[in-house]
Design a protein around this motif. Structure first.
Motif: not given
Lengths: 192, 192
Positions: B162-182
């Motif tokens: 959890x320290x390596x993946x706080x909410x901000x990091x998880x959210x940023x990963x979601x955004x990066x992943x969605x960006x790659x799909x676009x």
């Protein structure tokens, strides 16, 4: 013990079940593993060793081709890979409840991300991925975590539904995922 | 029972532990749950209900914005979400070893993919994703499975670290992943 684990998971890993499979008495087995915890620790050692010693694909090149081989080595594409993955996924129940085992699993994930990062850096140097090789390190770390997430999330889905995810589908998903990474992205997407 | 599960997983879900937490005798508890299996089935019902009833983000729009909200609702971004996810991941040990529980989990994954597919179709109609709305159905199915893989693989990594993946990091990963799909993808990538 391996057969018991692959079939029944850690919930089914009892001294009695292992003794029965080995054809020895529970008392005899307890001579070596006085507690369930000792048996679990040994099982995880065996799993770690089997994972480290598994046959791997050739790494034909740097960059995305090497990353592809690394991902295919992780997925449950053949019976031995499936058994190993079943045991890994099963181990998460205990690992989430036990500080030491959980820390081991966190380390394992850190090592997976570290193993993937050089392939991403090489892919950037080779121009296979957008961004330069000296793109923000944090960005590469995040991309490595995304690659690991995709791989392990696919492992779990495939274990529960092998008919829906035969090797050809898993491989096609890896190729589609890698293809999405290769594209130039808009700097800010609709999510921004 | 919920506290026992979230802390100790299914490996720690014993009649004795639950009775102790509830302050009743094991005999009293066994009146309701004569076996460990009955207790597990009840625990999974509670989990399913808690998951169905959880508060969700508004779905502000069709397409990728709705997909983003759906993914954020899955991830362990707040304590309750984390507890639920811990119990789900823990349940896989038993589900992999039990045909009926395994089939339930496979169905659950099929429902997750079905919930994601319409957002992908809408994103294509809106021009947020490459390909047309009538792109091969198999392609959309595969992309939905990739999205689910990414989400659940991130869940597991985040639970262990959890320290390596706080909410901000998880959210940023979601955004990066969605960006790659676009992004528009090359028709055939280096992996071909």
């Amino acid at each position: 013990m391996w057969r018991t684990l692959a079939d029944k998971g850690f919930g089914g890993l009892t001294l009695r079940a292992v003794a029965a499979t080995m054809g020895v008495s529970t008392g005899m087995l307890m001579h070596y593993f006085p507690t369930k915890h000792a048996l679990v620790v040994h099982a995880l050692d065996v799993l770690e060793k089997r994972t480290a010693d598994r046959p791997r694909r050739d790494r034909p090149a740097e960059g995305l081709a090497a990353l592809r081989a690394t991902l295919l080595d992780i997925l449950p594409l053949a019976p031995d890979d499936t058994a190993r993955n079943r045991v890994w996924v099963s181990s998460w129940d205990l690992a989430l409840a036990d500080g030491d085992l959980g820390a081991d699993q966190a380390d394992r994930y850190a090592r997976m991300r570290s193993a993937i990062r050089p392939h991403l850096e090489a892919a950037r140097r080779l121009g296979e991925l957008p961004g330069s090789a000296d793109t923000d390190r944090a960005d590469t770390d995040q991309l490595a975590a995304t690659v690991v997430a995709f791989a392990h999330g696919l492992v779990v889905q495939a274990l529960f539904d092998p008919e829906r995810f035969p090797p050809a589908v898993q491989t096609s998903m890896v190729d589609g995922f890698l293809r999405s990474l290769t594209a130039e992205r808009p700097t800010r997407a609709p999510d921004a």
